[in-house]
Every structure is written in C-alpha cells, then in structure tokens.
Design a protein around this motif. Structure first.
Motif, mmCIF file in Angstrom:
data_model
loop_
_atom_site.group_PDB
_atom_site.id
_atom_site.type_symbol
_atom_site.label_atom_id
_atom_site.label_comp_id
_atom_site.label_asym_id
_atom_site.label_seq_id
_atom_site.Cartn_x
_atom_site.Cartn_y
_atom_site.Cartn_z
ATOM 1 N N PRO A 40 0.994 -1.125 -0.089
ATOM 2 C CA PRO A 40 0.040 -0.136 0.028
ATOM 3 C C PRO A 40 0.790 1.217 0.246
ATOM 4 N N ARG A 41 1.927 1.434 0.714
ATOM 5 C CA ARG A 41 2.521 2.470 0.771
ATOM 6 C C ARG A 41 3.257 2.934 -0.533
ATOM 7 N N HIS A 42 3.709 1.861 -1.210
ATOM 8 C CA HIS A 42 4.143 2.304 -2.389
ATOM 9 C C HIS A 42 3.010 2.629 -3.367
ATOM 10 N N ALA A 43 2.107 1.900 -3.540
ATOM 11 C CA ALA A 43 0.965 2.219 -4.481
ATOM 12 C C ALA A 43 0.405 3.464 -4.103
ATOM 13 N N HIS A 44 0.459 3.786 -2.716
ATOM 14 C CA HIS A 44 0.009 5.013 -2.234
ATOM 15 C C HIS A 44 0.910 6.259 -3.013
ATOM 16 N N ASN A 45 2.131 6.059 -2.668
ATOM 17 C CA ASN A 45 3.040 6.930 -3.259
ATOM 18 C C ASN A 45 2.811 7.315 -4.906
ATOM 19 N N VAL A 46 2.638 6.021 -5.596
ATOM 20 C CA VAL A 46 2.261 6.037 -6.804
ATOM 21 C C VAL A 46 1.009 6.982 -7.387
ATOM 22 N N ARG A 47 -0.004 6.474 -6.518
ATOM 23 C CA ARG A 47 -1.236 7.436 -6.649
ATOM 24 C C ARG A 47 -0.913 8.855 -6.345
ATOM 25 N N ALA A 52 -0.505 14.274 -8.666
ATOM 26 C CA ALA A 52 0.207 15.538 -8.514
ATOM 27 C C ALA A 52 0.712 15.849 -10.106
ATOM 28 N N LEU A 53 1.068 14.926 -10.841
ATOM 29 C CA LEU A 53 1.415 15.022 -12.262
ATOM 30 C C LEU A 53 0.363 15.408 -12.990
ATOM 31 N N ALA A 54 -0.888 14.788 -12.776
ATOM 32 C CA ALA A 54 -1.940 15.313 -13.660
ATOM 33 C C ALA A 54 -2.424 16.815 -13.015
ATOM 34 N N ALA A 55 -2.461 17.211 -12.022
ATOM 35 C CA ALA A 55 -2.694 18.297 -11.635
ATOM 36 C C ALA A 55 -2.020 19.496 -12.049
ATOM 37 N N ALA A 56 -0.511 19.120 -12.089
ATOM 38 C CA ALA A 56 0.346 19.954 -12.798
ATOM 39 C C ALA A 56 0.214 20.316 -14.263
ATOM 40 N N ALA A 57 -0.249 19.041 -14.999
ATOM 41 C CA ALA A 57 -0.361 19.201 -16.286
ATOM 42 C C ALA A 57 -1.558 20.010 -16.641
ATOM 43 N N ALA A 58 -2.789 19.707 -15.693
ATOM 44 C CA ALA A 58 -3.884 20.667 -15.921
ATOM 45 C C ALA A 58 -3.584 22.123 -15.675
ATOM 46 N N VAL A 177 -11.012 19.538 -17.844
ATOM 47 C CA VAL A 177 -10.007 19.050 -18.152
ATOM 48 C C VAL A 177 -9.811 17.439 -17.939
ATOM 49 N N GLY A 178 -9.547 16.634 -18.876
ATOM 50 C CA GLY A 178 -9.680 15.213 -18.888
ATOM 51 C C GLY A 178 -8.263 14.888 -18.087
ATOM 52 N N GLU A 179 -8.114 13.366 -17.847
ATOM 53 C CA GLU A 179 -7.028 13.046 -16.826
ATOM 54 C C GLU A 179 -5.636 13.064 -17.752
ATOM 55 N N ASP A 180 -5.965 13.405 -19.109
ATOM 56 C CA ASP A 180 -4.741 13.340 -19.945
ATOM 57 C C ASP A 180 -4.035 14.904 -19.671
ATOM 58 N N GLY A 181 -4.881 15.617 -19.107
ATOM 59 C CA GLY A 181 -4.468 17.094 -19.138
ATOM 60 C C GLY A 181 -4.560 18.009 -19.985
ATOM 61 N N LEU A 182 -5.599 17.451 -20.920
ATOM 62 C CA LEU A 182 -6.101 18.323 -22.078
ATOM 63 C C LEU A 182 -7.343 18.855 -21.610
ATOM 64 N N PRO A 183 -7.640 20.186 -22.146
ATOM 65 C CA PRO A 183 -9.099 20.774 -21.687
ATOM 66 C C PRO A 183 -10.220 20.249 -22.802
ATOM 67 N N ARG A 184 -11.246 20.112 -22.499
ATOM 68 C CA ARG A 184 -12.339 19.272 -23.514
ATOM 69 C C ARG A 184 -13.512 20.378 -23.451
ATOM 70 N N ALA A 185 -13.701 21.196 -22.558
ATOM 71 C CA ALA A 185 -14.948 22.146 -22.854
ATOM 72 C C ALA A 185 -14.832 23.231 -21.896
ATOM 73 N N ILE A 186 -15.255 24.342 -22.277
ATOM 74 C CA ILE A 186 -15.302 25.370 -21.353
ATOM 75 C C ILE A 186 -16.885 26.186 -21.143
ATOM 76 N N ARG A 187 -17.153 26.848 -19.827
ATOM 77 C CA ARG A 187 -18.416 27.437 -19.655
ATOM 78 C C ARG A 187 -18.312 28.688 -18.959
ATOM 79 N N LEU A 188 -18.759 29.509 -19.274
ATOM 80 C CA LEU A 188 -18.942 30.913 -18.365
ATOM 81 C C LEU A 188 -19.561 30.803 -17.162
ATOM 82 N N VAL A 189 -19.138 31.344 -16.138
ATOM 83 C CA VAL A 189 -19.727 31.275 -14.929
ATOM 84 C C VAL A 189 -20.173 32.868 -14.454
ATOM 85 N N PRO A 190 -21.681 32.789 -14.442
ATOM 86 C CA PRO A 190 -22.074 34.121 -14.343
ATOM 87 C C PRO A 190 -21.512 34.924 -12.932
#
Lengths: 190, 197
Positions: A40-47, A52-58, A177-190
C-alpha cells in the motif's frame, strides 16, 4: 527391461507423486495479507505522484489557454468566420465525459471549493461548449473542473461568442480537463 | 461472481503484465502469480528441506521479495518461474547453512558402478519395489544432486532453465544429472540381486 529403463519408470511414477505436493490453502491467504501490508505505501506513493502530475499538467494547460499566443496553431484554427462548435446542451457530460464519474469528480474536486459557498445565491451556469482544441480527443474516463478568470478578448478562441460592448475585461470560466491534462470544454460562470 | 470473472481475466495475463499490476497493489494479480508459480516453489523447497514450515516460510518470502524487487526481474533473460526458483534456492541454502543442514556435494571423481544394460529379467525389481528404492535413494542423495533430479526429472525444466536457477553452466547441470541418475540406478541393482536370490 534394464535398470536404466526401470529407473525411468520409477522416476516417472515419482514425478506424479511429486506433482501432487501442493502448498496448504492457507499459504495463499497469508501471502496476500503480507503483500497487502507491503504494497500500500508504494501504491499510495504512486497514486500521489500520479495525481500531482495530473494536476500540474492541468494547471499548465490552463495557463497556456489563458495566455494564448497568436502563433499558436490550435487556437488559430477557430476564428470568427468559422461556426461555433456544437454546444454541449444542458449538461457537461454529454459527448465529453461520462455522467457519473464527472459528477463525482466535480463534486469531489478540490478546485470546486472555489465555487460559491452553500447558502449564497447560486447563479445559473452556462452550458459547456466543446473547445476547438478538444475536437477529436478521446473521451476521458475522469475529468477535472478548473475555474479561472480569462480575458474576454480571447473568448472567440475558445469557441464562445464575442462579448457585447461594455462587457468587463475578464470573465470567470470553468474548464473541463481530462485525466490526460487536455481541456475538453469551457463554460462561463455568471 | 464479479471477483471470479476478474480473477479469470488476470489468469490470462502474461507474467510481466501481472507483475506490473501486482506492483500497483492488485491482489488479483498477486493471487494469479502465486497460483501460477507458488506450487513449483513450494514443492522444490519442500522436497529439499523436507519441512512444511520451511517450505511455507520460503515460498512466502519469495513472493514478498518478488513484490519488493520487481525491477530486478528481466523477462528477456529468464522465465519468472526460473527467477523465483533462483530466489527460493538462495534463501533455502542460506537457511540450511544457518541450521547447519547443508550437505556439500561429494567429490566429482566419486566412483560409481553404472548399471549394465543387459541385466536379466531375474534381476529386475518389481515396479513397486523399484519406485520405493528410488524414492528412498533420492532422499539420501546429496542436495546438489537431489535438486537436479527434482528440477530436471520432476519439474521437467530445461537444462538452460536449471542452469539459471542453480547459477551453473549447462554442462554442469548435465553432469550432475548424469551422476544423480547413475547413483539411483546403482541402488536398484543390489536390491535386485537380493530379490532374485
């Protein structure tokens, strides 16, 4: 039959005997238990690293989208003369993200915490619009919602209508943003 | 039902695929790897140590070592079973050395009387007697000869695989097997003579 043949026959019989030796059934359970403690510790680290990498890419993608360079080929592909991309009607899940994972993802997204607090009046959100750069990309299994402020002058680059005269210089928008870090869609927030 | 389907699916995966999944913490992958290779490891250690507890302990250690040292395994060089057997052997040898049960191999020029191919029918053992004699003789063989019989004759591994497990040249595997077989064959003859007299 000579002794060599006799030995072969004896070894063949003993081979069957040998193959019938089986580890006790409890051994498998014991190994699985030990393995669970070991991995688990190892798998947890990998997760953690993956997240972290996905967030950085996004974040990188979001920053690139917020400050589009004129020479960027993907942003130039959609301009005022081309028709806007099809709107993702009412729900952001159609055609982009499977409904359940997206809803779950959005609900649990840390970025979602920037949304208005419960109790405050919730404005109606605009429908998501497929980004020109998101056309042809595979459907992501999971998506992340990133809320940020963008320049109104760049709305056309995202496939959105040009702002009316007198509109503020920046608007609040949400990117899917997909898990590959690429944005798919956008919307405006009023 | 879902877990059995999932298990069935992992059973069809290759060893490297299962290893990768096991490293990520997939218990199905670990279970599949164990079911595929565990019995071989257990049998090998059990036959050499003649001790259930040691066989269980070493089999468990081998699989934990597999999870800890996955990156050391080179699928291009050896089959996973071969690699695991090599780990098991090192651990067993260490264990036997610690408990002073290690019996070194005898000298290579040890004389033996090879069986004659023209032994007459009167000198033949009954099948059951021959099996009992070989079984007994196998237990008395030095460990280095016994393990070659186990791996080559019982597990039917190739000389190449056995040479990787034992970390010796293929030629040495052949010569050890030849000597082990010759010893066992010699054991059959005296009893035969007694039997016929």
């Amino acid at each position: 039959m000579n002794t060599s043949n006799q030995l072969d026959h004896a070894l063949e019989a003993l081979r069957q005997e040998h193959r019938s030796i089986q580890p006790p059934p409890t051994l498998e359970a014991s190994i699985l238990r030990q393995a669970e403690l070991a991995t688990p510790r190892h798998a947890h680290n990998v997760r953690n690293w993956s997240l972290a990498l996905a967030a950085a890419a996004a974040l990188t993608i979001a920053i690139l989208l917020l400050h589009p360079r004129p020479s960027h080929p993907t942003l130039q592909t959609h301009n005022a003369t081309t028709p806007p991309p099809p709107q993702i009607a009412q729900t952001p899940s159609i055609g982009v993200i499977p409904p359940a994972p997206l809803a779950h993802q959005v609900a649990n997204s840390r970025l979602h915490r920037t949304a208005p607090r419960p109790g405050s009046p919730t404005p109606t959100a605009h429908p998501f619009v497929l980004l020109p750069t998101g056309v042809g990309l595979p459907e992501p299994a999971q998506a992340m919602l990133i809320r940020t402020r963008i320049d109104t002058s760049s709305l056309r680059n995202y496939g959105l209508a040009a702002p009316p005269a007198g509109a503020p210089q920046t608007v609040l928008a949400e990117f899917l943003v997909g898990e590959d870090g690429l944005p798919r869609a956008i919307r405006l927030v009023p | 039902m879902f877990s059995s389907w999932r298990q069935h699916r992992t059973d069809q995966n290759s060893d490297p695929e299962l290893l990768a999944a096991a490293q990520q913490g997939s218990s199905d992958a670990i279970a599949s790897l164990y079911r595929r290779h565990g019995p071989l490891i257990y049998r090998y250690v059990f036959r050499l140590s003649r001790d259930n507890a040691i066989a269980e302990e070493i089999t468990q250690e081998v699989f934990l070592a597999l999870l800890r040292q996955t990156d050391r395994y080179d699928a291009q060089r050896a089959a996973l079973s071969t690699w695991l057997c090599g780990i098991a052997r090192r651990q067993l040898w260490r264990h036997l050395e610690l408990s002073q049960r290690f019996v070194p191999i005898d000298t290579p020029d040890e004389p033996f009387d090879p069986p004659s191919p023209d032994d007459g029918p009167a000198e033949q053992l009954t099948r059951a007697e021959a099996i009992a004699t070989v079984r007994e003789g196998l237990e008395d063989l030095p460990l280095l000869l016994k393990e070659v019989i186990i791996l080559c004759e019982f597990e039917e591994l190739t000389y190449q695989q056995v040479s990787l497990i034992l970390a010796i040249p293929v030629g040495t595997v052949r010569s050890r097997l030849h000597r082990a077989r010759a010893r066992l064959a010699t054991l059959l003859r005296p009893v035969t003579e007694n039997h016929s007299s």
